[in-house]
Design a protein around this motif. Sequence first.
Motif, PDB file in Angstrom:
ATOM      1  N   UNK A 166     -17.014 -20.112  15.151  1.00  0.00           N
ATOM      2  CA  UNK A 166     -16.938 -19.058  16.172  1.00  0.00           C
ATOM      3  C   UNK A 166     -15.826 -18.071  15.832  1.00  0.00           C
ATOM      4  N   UNK A 169     -16.997 -15.959  12.951  1.00  0.00           N
ATOM      5  CA  UNK A 169     -17.993 -15.001  13.420  1.00  0.00           C
ATOM      6  C   UNK A 169     -17.307 -13.839  14.133  1.00  0.00           C
ATOM      7  N   UNK A 176     -20.978  -8.639  18.061  1.00  0.00           N
ATOM      8  CA  UNK A 176     -22.141  -9.512  17.956  1.00  0.00           C
ATOM      9  C   UNK A 176     -21.790 -10.943  18.328  1.00  0.00           C
ATOM     10  N   UNK A 177     -20.539 -11.326  18.093  1.00  0.00           N
ATOM     11  CA  UNK A 177     -20.124 -12.670  18.497  1.00  0.00           C
ATOM     12  C   UNK A 177     -20.324 -12.818  20.001  1.00  0.00           C
ATOM     13  N   UNK A 178     -19.972 -11.767  20.744  1.00  0.00           N
ATOM     14  CA  UNK A 178     -20.239 -11.782  22.185  1.00  0.00           C
ATOM     15  C   UNK A 178     -21.734 -11.867  22.433  1.00  0.00           C
ATOM     16  N   UNK A 179     -22.453 -11.122  21.607  1.00  0.00           N
ATOM     17  CA  UNK A 179     -23.899 -11.025  21.771  1.00  0.00           C
ATOM     18  C   UNK A 179     -24.626 -12.352  21.589  1.00  0.00           C
ATOM     19  N   UNK A 180     -24.078 -13.273  20.791  1.00  0.00           N
ATOM     20  CA  UNK A 180     -24.729 -14.577  20.682  1.00  0.00           C
ATOM     21  C   UNK A 180     -24.139 -15.582  21.666  1.00  0.00           C
ATOM     22  N   UNK A 181     -23.251 -15.103  22.530  1.00  0.00           N
ATOM     23  CA  UNK A 181     -22.776 -15.967  23.596  1.00  0.00           C
ATOM     24  C   UNK A 181     -21.430 -16.622  23.350  1.00  0.00           C
ATOM     25  N   UNK A 182     -20.728 -16.202  22.296  1.00  0.00           N
ATOM     26  CA  UNK A 182     -19.384 -16.729  22.077  1.00  0.00           C
ATOM     27  C   UNK A 182     -18.445 -16.094  23.086  1.00  0.00           C
ATOM     28  N   UNK A 183     -17.609 -16.906  23.713  1.00  0.00           N
ATOM     29  CA  UNK A 183     -16.654 -16.390  24.679  1.00  0.00           C
ATOM     30  C   UNK A 183     -15.467 -15.797  23.906  1.00  0.00           C
TER      31      UNK A 183
END
Lengths: 284, 243
Positions: A166, A169, A176-183
């Motif tokens: 994470x 990423x 995009x890290x936010x976009x895949x759901x990483x906080x």
Amino acid sequence: MEFWLTQAFNGISYGAMLFLLGSGLSLVFGVMRIVNLAHGSYFLLGGYVGLTTVSRTKSFPLALLSGALSVALIGLGMERLFLRRLSRQSLPQVLMTMGFALVFQDLGLLVWGGDPYTLAVPAFLAQSVQAGPVFVQFYRLFIIAVAFAVGIVLWVFLERTRAGASIRATVDDAEMAQGVGINVPLVSAGVFALGAFLAALGGVVGAGFIGVYPGLDFEVLPYAFVVVIVGGLGSLPGVVVGSLLVGLLDNFGKALFPELSYFTLFAPMALILALKPTGLFGKR
Amino acid sequence: MASSLRIDGLRAGYGSVRVIHDLSLRVGEGETVALLGTNGNGKSTLMHCIMGVVRPGAGRIVAKLDGIEHDLAGKAPHQIVQLGIALVPEGRHLFPRLTVDENLLLGAHRSDARRRIAENLELCFETFPALAQRRDQLAGSMSGGEQQMLALARALMTAPRILLVDEPSVGLSPLLVAQVIAKIEELKRRFGLTVLMAEQNLAQAIRIADRGYVIVHGRIEFEGASREELAKNDLVKRLYLGL
Ligand SMILES: Nc1ncnc2c1ncn2[C@@H]1O[C@H](COP(=O)(O)OP(=O)(O)O)[C@@H](O)[C@H]1O
Ligand SMILES: [Mg+2]
């Protein structure tokens, strides 16, 4: 021969301490794009807290732990309460970290006074032996061992765990890290605390070696930046190579051309950056 | 299995520049809706509003999942992903220095999906056999078509209910565009997705769209209730065919 081996050993152990200092700075910059001018202050405060712990408890391991953890908490507070409000505004961020660095400097002076101290290291680490032509201080070996262990743990954490992926990423593409759901805010807070932890650990280790005194914060800060910039921002292998290079250059520079020591340190840096502006391992 | 999306009176922009003006649209259960518009008309901005990356100035974005309505405006991106909404962004935005496997595993950040990682991974490789042979390759070193497939697969790893796809055709050869579009249709059928797809490529988009909207300067200028209606609309012809 003796001169070269001794200086190389000293340079490598100094580089090991710089690795502890630089790895956190590099990580924080890679993830959050924050240029943290208070990073040297973490080193200083870690050293002071370690000093106090040793004088109260006589325990060196406890000093390492309390120094690193308390400063990690300070870093966490800085990020959550202050820097977060300025997210993506790089100039205000830099100014704020500068402000913190000055506050920490005064705080250090207020609590620990103006005298230089050296942290008392355990007796078995204070020994030294003559190994062939080289005079080996155990404490320098210890610093190298600590840096080595920290480097391995960091590498495994970053490359082999989900949390590490994470973080990588987020370095690659925060949006995009936010976009895949990483906080991402959580990752940032964690990385900032980790960066402060590592710097402070370096500070405690360094307190038994170069000591701890007012002004140390701004003395080590340029070294941290040179290490990280030469290695490439946000790259762990870069920090390894950068810190060894800086440690060796600094030692040989001071030993061979004492009046030119800044030149022997910074001229090769400038050359590397001229040839490879992203640093040795930087991708961007 | 019901999942739908409703946007009402949305306004959004960057700083003082307004990009989306009082925009409303619907994506019904199990529909594939096309959002057509040429460059710079606000398609990506709209997608980013839905994902919580851009904060709207006004309006409502409501996702209905399993009969429960969720107000998306004001939620953080990771919370929106958690609900079951996934974006395949324009330009793919893979993590170039991470491997194919790592890209996919990071896709599975939703807690629902995390419990079924192995199962979803298998499904992904079954759906995208080309990726199965490249699991340890760095995403950045793959061809454009493979990267687009990986971006789709990564979104699937969150086990989404609503899939947002932003210009999947960008930078791909016509043959690859056709393959990617066909894949989106396949995913939709197989996983019962509700799809909102932004596209400039009209001919390809209307192959799989049930209906669509045309966005011009941040406003919906035309709503086509069927793909036939879209194809024969004057505005669409003017924008896309230069007639
Ligand atoms: N991050 C941003 N900052 C400022 N302006 C932006 C940003 N992203 C897009 N814009 C502007 O918003 C408008 C709409 O862009 P966009 O949503 O990307 O349109 P589309 O996806 O339809 O090509 C354009 O005028 C673009 O310049
Ligand atoms: Mg776009």
